[in-house]
Write a protein that holds these residues in place. Structure first.
Motif, short mmCIF file in Angstrom:
data_model
loop_
_atom_site.label_atom_id
_atom_site.label_comp_id
_atom_site.label_asym_id
_atom_site.label_seq_id
_atom_site.Cartn_x
_atom_site.Cartn_y
_atom_site.Cartn_z
N ASP A 1 -6.01 0.36 -3.69
CA ASP A 1 -7.01 1.26 -4.28
C ASP A 1 -6.64 2.72 -4.07
OD1 ASP A 1 -8.24 -1.04 -4.84
OD2 ASP A 1 -9.81 -0.90 -3.29
N LEU A 2 -5.71 3.00 -3.15
CA LEU A 2 -5.30 4.38 -2.93
C LEU A 2 -4.52 4.92 -4.13
CD1 LEU A 2 -4.27 4.45 0.82
CD2 LEU A 2 -6.44 5.09 -0.22
N GLY A 3 -4.11 4.03 -5.00
CA GLY A 3 -3.49 4.47 -6.24
C GLY A 3 -2.00 4.70 -6.15
N PRO A 4 -1.44 5.28 -7.21
CA PRO A 4 0.02 5.36 -7.37
C PRO A 4 0.65 6.44 -6.50
CG PRO A 4 -1.06 6.45 -9.19
CD PRO A 4 -2.15 5.89 -8.34
N VAL B 1 0.83 -1.21 0.00
CA VAL B 1 0.00 0.00 0.00
C VAL B 1 0.87 1.27 0.00
CG1 VAL B 1 -1.75 1.31 1.25
CG2 VAL B 1 -1.86 -1.19 1.19
N VAL B 2 1.81 1.34 0.98
CA VAL B 2 2.50 2.62 1.16
C VAL B 2 3.69 2.79 0.24
CG1 VAL B 2 1.77 2.78 3.56
CG2 VAL B 2 4.01 1.84 3.01
N LYS B 3 4.21 1.70 -0.29
CA LYS B 3 5.48 1.81 -0.97
C LYS B 3 5.38 1.52 -2.46
CE LYS B 3 10.13 0.27 -0.14
NZ LYS B 3 10.86 -0.81 0.48
N TYR B 4 4.53 0.53 -2.80
CA TYR B 4 4.49 0.12 -4.20
C TYR B 4 3.26 0.64 -4.94
CZ TYR B 4 7.89 -3.18 -2.31
OH TYR B 4 8.95 -3.74 -1.68
N GLU C 1 -7.07 5.37 6.17
CA GLU C 1 -7.34 4.78 4.84
C GLU C 1 -6.32 3.70 4.52
OE1 GLU C 1 -7.70 7.59 1.62
OE2 GLU C 1 -9.15 8.78 2.73
N ILE C 2 -5.06 3.98 4.86
CA ILE C 2 -4.01 2.98 4.61
C ILE C 2 -4.31 1.70 5.38
CG2 ILE C 2 -1.58 2.43 5.04
CD1 ILE C 2 -0.95 5.37 4.45
N ARG D 1 -5.92 -3.97 5.52
CA ARG D 1 -6.88 -4.96 5.98
C ARG D 1 -7.57 -5.64 4.81
NH1 ARG D 1 -11.21 -6.46 9.41
NH2 ARG D 1 -12.84 -5.71 8.01
N LYS D 2 -7.91 -4.82 3.80
CA LYS D 2 -8.62 -5.35 2.64
C LYS D 2 -7.75 -6.39 1.92
CE LYS D 2 -10.96 -3.56 -1.37
NZ LYS D 2 -11.10 -2.38 -2.23
N LEU D 3 -6.48 -6.06 1.73
CA LEU D 3 -5.57 -7.00 1.06
C LEU D 3 -5.48 -8.30 1.84
CD1 LEU D 3 -2.58 -4.73 -0.06
CD2 LEU D 3 -4.07 -6.08 -1.55
#
Ligand code: ADP
Ligand code: MG
Ligand code: ZN
Length: 609
Positions: A518-521, A511-514, A550-551, A556-558
């Motif tokens: 859904d939060l996008g690029p 999420v935060v690095k790659y 949100e992160i 959690r979703k993943l």
């Protein structure tokens, strides 16, 4: 002779010497008694005196019973006169053996001087000993400023042929060899000769080895020092050691000076970590000064090694200093095979040994790890009383290097064994049932190191990039153990905790690095990476609390998605899971081929994660 006996002997000798000296000064235990002249005359008259030796004014008297006495005569008159005056019986005196010892000048002076000379001598010896002791101490103090520069033996020279892989590094370094051999060729063309070359790479990739090979190929002395040895408790020592090391190398020129772990002193000045140490800075400055001080034709080449090039002070990297950088990477499969071959030299391998397969099993191993692997395999073969090293020993050694030695002895209850079998079976089955997952190489429920059991899955080829789908497959596989326990026993053990931790970390990185959610690029947080070690030093939060939640939501979703995939697979293939677990309980270890054979009848079609 042992040190102890030596010490005891010395102690005894010292005691004897001391007691001799004392007895000399104190004299014999039986002191001759002192007579006054009246008594002496009385004794002579009584016929008790045998002999009188006259020595100046001293009278050494021997009695008839053998005992000794001394007396003092008057200085002005002779002995006979003195005795006569005191009324000695002439007849009695005739029986006494009267001797006058004529003292020569030598004896006289010796009598006076022996004592003080001996005393002075003993004091002198004592001082000499103490001084010697002190002098070694002083020398040690002076030695602080000297470097612990080590000169490598001519005997254990290595050459480029002893270094497998590292093609780019060797190409770069061949130039250095050429220069050390024919400097004139370069100088005639006005070329600026490299002074410093920085070898950068993870630990064990052969930095020291390749530096020694350069010295070996050019047939020049190889001086080795670790920069961490420059830095001592005392300020100024590092700089003076640096000066000394460079001086020694220059004196032996042409030569290679190898400074290992240069990051120990070459850390960016003023960079926060560890505080700015004056001593380190001084040492670094001295290195720079020394390198700047090289003449155009100084034939000393400084090779330095580090696994932290990212933290080096830029001043070190400027032209004329370490302006050439050579990167040593972890070996790929071909190189690993070549390294294994080099270290297999001088060892007997069984005919069916397939080093390529060993290489295939050891991605991420450094040259040092592989050398270690070969050695472990040789030890294992010797323990099995074999004359040569076999494939099983090699594979076993590979695992040992990864995970620490097998712990067959750890007693586990039947229930624990069953839980572990279903847990590992879950991992393996999910791995075999999602697309993009790496093939399962081995499943084992024998505990190793900290792991209760393990499922080993490795990419079939070396990977530098990973895709989102591969990460999803990894996540599902990590969840496989947890889900399998839950489905089979309706309960969850602590055995899954490490899986969950790793899965959570991976999901967060996605999420935060790659930018794989859904939060996008977007990349969140500012991290500073340790270049090769892949660890994050600091993590600065540069987003709002709202984004933080949100992160968390995305992570959690993943994880839930991965959980659901694993659950779906394990529910649909309950029979396959049971079969794998039962086989594991029976055999404890399934190699890749065995595992595939167990799964074959179930005709599992991989699904997308
Ligand atoms: P580094 O200095 O990079 O930490 P070393 O040069 O000390 O690593 O390597 C340790 C050992 O690993 C070497 O002595 C050698 O036995 C083995 N080794 C490492 N890389 C290689 C290689 N490319 N070829 C052969 N052996 C290697
Ligand atoms: Mg090294
Ligand atoms: Zn697990």
């Amino acid at each position: 002779m042992s040190n102890l006996t030596k010490n005891i002997i010395w102690a005894v000798i010292t005691l004897i010497v001391i007691s001799l000296v004392f007895s000399y000064f104190v004299g014999p235990q039986t002191q001759p008694k002192t007579l006054n002249l009246d008594q002496l005359v009385a004794d002579i008259n009584a016929g008790q005196v045998k002999q009188i030796k006259v020595n100046g004014n001293e009278l050494d008297i021997t009695m008839t019973d053998g005992s000794a006495a001394i007396a003092q005569k008057e200085a002005e008159s002779g002995i006979s006169d003195t005795l006569k005056n005191l009324g000695v019986n002439q007849q009695a005196l005739q029986t006494v053996d009267l001797q006058v010892v004529n003292q020569s000048g030598w004896q006289f002076w010796a009598g006076i001087l022996v004592d003080p000379i001996l005393t002075l001598l003993i004091i002198g010896i004592l001082f000499w000993f103490m001084f010697r002791q002190a002098k070694t101490g002083v020398n040690q103090a002076f030695n602080f400023g000297r470097s612990n520069l080590k000169l490598s033996n001519v005997k254990d020279r290595v050459f480029f042929k002893d270094v497998a892989g590292l093609r780019e590094a060797k190409e770069e370094l061949i130039e250095v060899v050429d220069f050390l051999k024919n400097p004139q060729k370069f100088l005639d063309l006005g070329a600026r000769i490299p002074r410093g070359i920085l070898l950068m790479g993870p630990p064990g990739t052969g930095k020291t080895l390749v530096a020694r090979a350069v010295a070996g190929e050019s047939n020049v002395p190889f001086f080795y020092i670790s920069a961490s040895e420059f830095v001592e408790m005392f300020v100024g020592v590092g700089a003076s050691r640096t000066r000394d090391a460079f001086m020694q190398a220059k004196r032996a020129a042409p030569a290679i000076l190898f400074i290992d772990e240069i990051d120990a002193v070459g850390r960016q000045r003023g960079a926060g970590m560890g505080g700015g140490s004056d001593e380190r800075e001084q040492t670094l400055n001295q290195i720079l000064v020394e390198m700047d001080g090289f003449d155009r034709d100084t034939r000393v080449i400084v090779l330095a090694a580090t696994n932290r090039p990212d933290i080096l002070d830029p001043a070190l990297l400027r032209p004329g200093r370490f302006d050439r950088r050579v990167i040593l990477d972890l070996p790929d499969m071909n190189d690993r095979e070549a390294i294994l071959k080099i270290h297999a030299e001088g060892k007997t391998l069984e005919k069916d040994v397939d080093l390529r397969r060993v290489a295939a099993r050891t991605p991420g191993f450094s040259g040092a790890d592989l050398a270690n692997l070969m050695n472990e395999a040789a030890i294992a073969s010797a323990r099995h009383n074999k004359k040569s090293i076999g494939q099983p020993e090699l594979l076993e050694a590979a695992e040992k290097v990864i995970m620490g030695p097998e712990r067959k002895s750890r007693v586990i209850s039947q229930k624990e064994k069953e839980i572990t079998a279903y847990h590992e079976g879950g991992h393996a089955l999910v791995a075999a049932s999602v697309k993009d997952a790496d093939p399962v190489q081995k499943v084992s429920i024998i505990s190793r190191g900290f792991a209760g059991g393990y499922t080993m899955k490795l990419p079939s080829e070396d990977q530098h990039l990973k895709t989102r789908n591969q990460f999803l497959a990894d996540l599902s596989m990590m969840m496989g153990g947890y889900v399998s326990e839950k489905l089979t026993f309706g309960d969850i053990s602590t055995g899954a905790s490490n899986d969950l931790k790793e899965a959570s970390e991976l999901a967060r990185r996605m999420v935060v690095k790659y930018g794989m959610s859904d939060l996008g690029p977007i990349v969140f947080g500012k991290t500073e990476q340790m270049m090769f070690l892949g660890q994050e030093i600091s993590n600065e939060k540069n987003y709002s609390e709202r984004v933080a939640s949100e992160i968390d939501e995305q992570v959690r979703k993943l994880l839930m998605h991965a959980h659901d995939i694993a659950e779906k697979i394990l529910k649909t293939h309950k029979a396959a899971l049971k079969k794998i677990a039962d086989t594991l309980i029976e055999k404890e270890v399934l190699e890749q081929d065995d595992f595939n054979a167990v799964l074959k009848p179930f005709k599992i079609k991989p699904i997308a994660a």
